[in-house]
Design an enzyme around this catalytic site. Structure first.
Site, mmCIF file in Angstrom:
data_model
loop_
_atom_site.group_PDB
_atom_site.id
_atom_site.type_symbol
_atom_site.label_atom_id
_atom_site.label_comp_id
_atom_site.label_asym_id
_atom_site.label_seq_id
_atom_site.Cartn_x
_atom_site.Cartn_y
_atom_site.Cartn_z
ATOM 1 N N GLN A 8 3.583 -32.555 83.429
ATOM 2 C CA GLN A 8 3.547 -34.011 83.310
ATOM 3 C C GLN A 8 4.277 -34.628 84.503
ATOM 4 O OE1 GLN A 8 1.905 -35.707 81.107
ATOM 5 N NE2 GLN A 8 1.329 -34.073 79.683
ATOM 6 N N TYR A 50 -6.021 -27.210 74.139
ATOM 7 C CA TYR A 50 -5.529 -27.575 75.482
ATOM 8 C C TYR A 50 -3.998 -27.692 75.486
ATOM 9 C CZ TYR A 50 -10.246 -29.642 75.006
ATOM 10 O OH TYR A 50 -11.558 -29.889 74.696
ATOM 11 N N ASN A 60 3.921 -28.218 75.960
ATOM 12 C CA ASN A 60 4.647 -29.486 76.008
ATOM 13 C C ASN A 60 4.699 -30.161 74.640
ATOM 14 O OD1 ASN A 60 5.925 -31.746 77.407
ATOM 15 N ND2 ASN A 60 3.973 -32.806 77.254
ATOM 16 N N GLU A 120 -5.222 -22.329 74.667
ATOM 17 C CA GLU A 120 -5.173 -22.742 76.075
ATOM 18 C C GLU A 120 -5.969 -21.714 76.875
ATOM 19 O OE1 GLU A 120 -4.921 -24.093 79.661
ATOM 20 O OE2 GLU A 120 -4.076 -25.305 78.041
ATOM 21 N N ASP A 122 -5.242 -32.919 73.790
ATOM 22 C CA ASP A 122 -4.866 -33.585 75.042
ATOM 23 C C ASP A 122 -5.786 -33.015 76.118
ATOM 24 O OD1 ASP A 122 -3.680 -34.849 77.165
ATOM 25 O OD2 ASP A 122 -1.814 -33.699 77.099
ATOM 26 N N CYS A 160 -6.071 -39.012 79.151
ATOM 27 C CA CYS A 160 -5.773 -39.533 80.488
ATOM 28 C C CYS A 160 -6.952 -40.315 81.050
ATOM 29 C CB CYS A 160 -5.391 -38.391 81.437
ATOM 30 S SG CYS A 160 -6.677 -37.143 81.637
ATOM 31 N N GLU A 204 -2.426 -43.650 80.452
ATOM 32 C CA GLU A 204 -2.513 -42.639 79.390
ATOM 33 C C GLU A 204 -2.591 -43.355 78.045
ATOM 34 O OE1 GLU A 204 -1.908 -38.149 79.435
ATOM 35 O OE2 GLU A 204 -2.068 -39.651 81.013
#
Length: 362
Positions: free
Chosen positions: A186, A214, A219, A235, A295, A320, A354
């Site tokens: 990030q 994802y 995070n 992931e 995300d 995003c 975002e």
């Protein structure tokens, strides 16, 4: 990296314009009372990349104006970057100027900082690096107190480690994250904490199990894990999976099963269309009607993953790209409605914003 324009006096107006566009975009879906999470107007970027501009034996950091991309704009410092990056920039430049081995054919300098105070610099060259470079680089890194990597075509020299350890407090917990050079992290540390806080606020009281697609380096996984009985996170990036495994252990998180697979593969597995050896020890049944957290990349959710999402009672969606988010909301509106919305200004002085949505089954 193009040179952004930034003026703290203009920041509130610019943010208000972006928020108004978001609310107009999502008004047809009943979005109201959007939570607005602003950025610091300066020193918000934890990553920064600069070209190196040579003039004789001198060198400077440079960026480029998109309107005149061939003309470099040399920089002494870069106020959007974290204060630690701004403080390091002139000191590093002076060291590079004073050493021919470090200076010769240096093309780019990339900075990766953390809220916890660590710093990793990657120097990218248009030549092969030799023992003289490594000796000079080790001396410079020790004097500056930084991690250092040298790169050229087909070559990567890591002097200590190719990652930093981020750390900050969230809801009374001290969280730690391994962030690997070259992998996604990030960019705005302060806004990232706000995103994690909002996601936890929305998920509080859900209970049950969580599926996360994802998950990156974990995070959100690590922040959300105490709110659920079990978490199944996926992931596709190998380096991100390795970082996530490290981060789960570093934060003593024991209720997460992490699987390296794409969202499409997981969707097919949960639907019973395919079987995967990677899932042989995981009972998928308890996750079929759990909470879903996504995300995704800028392209949003693909058709297969959208079909998977329809099966979940609650969807927490961080995006995003509000255009693909809007397309996904349209695709889900027959089964889900928006219950909460938020915007997070990860990239001040740009059009990017975002977004976060909580969607629940109708």
């Amino acid at each position: 990296m193009p040179l952004p324009t930034y003026d703290p006096a203009d920041y509130p107006t610019q943010l208000a314009t972006k928020v108004a566009h978001f609310e107009q975009n999502f008004a047809p879906f009943g979005v109201a009372n959007t939570a607005i999470h602003a950025s610091a107007p300066l020193h918000y970027r934890m990553r920064a990349e600069f070209r190196i501009w040579h003039e004789g034996d001198d060198l400077n950091y440079a960026m480029f104006d998109p309107a005149d991309p061939k003309q470099p704009i040399t920089l002494e410092t870069f106020p959007p970057a974290a204060e630690s990056i701004c403080h390091l920039m002139p000191r590093l430049r002076d060291k590079l100027r004073g050493n021919e081995s470090l200076r010769r054919r240096l093309f780019q300098a990339d900075f990766l900082a953390t809220l916890s105070g660590e710093m990793l610099v990657t120097l990218i060259y248009h030549r092969q690096l030799d023992e003289a470079w490594e000796a000079a680089a080790r001396e410079m890194a020790a004097e500056l107190g930084i991690g250092l990597i040298g790169r050229s075509r087909g070559q990567k020299i890591v002097l200590d480690r190719d990652w930093v350890l981020e750390g900050f407090e969230l809801n009374g917990r001290q969280l730690r994250y391994k962030q690997v050079e070259g992998s996604f992290t990030q960019p705005n540390g302060g806004v990232n904490r706000q995103m994690l806080g909002w996601a936890c606020q929305q998920a509080a009281g859900f209970g049950g199990n969580l599926v996360e697609l994802y998950c990156g380096n974990g995070n959100f996984t690590i922040a959300l894990s105490p709110l659920f009985e079990r978490v199944l996170a996926t992931e596709v990036s190998k380096s991100s999976v390795h970082a996530a495994q490290y981060n789960l252990a570093a934060n003593q998180v024991e209720n997460v099963a992490l699987v390296r697979m794409s969202s499409e593969e997981f969707s097919n597995a949960l639907a019973g269309r395919e079987e995967f050896q990677r899932l042989k020890d995981i009972d998928l049944e308890p996750f079929r009607h759990a909470t879903l957290f996504v995300d995704p990349p800028r392209s949003g959710l693909d058709a297969v993953t959208l079909e998977l999402a329809r099966g979940f009672d609650r969807i927490l969606y961080i995006s995003c790209n509000q255009e693909t988010l809007r397309e996904n909301v349209i695709a889900l509106q027959d089964t889900h409605e928006i219950k909460a919305s938020a915007v997070f200004d990860q990239f001040p002085y740009t059009h990017h914003l975002e977004c976060g949505l909580l969607l629940t089954r109708r």
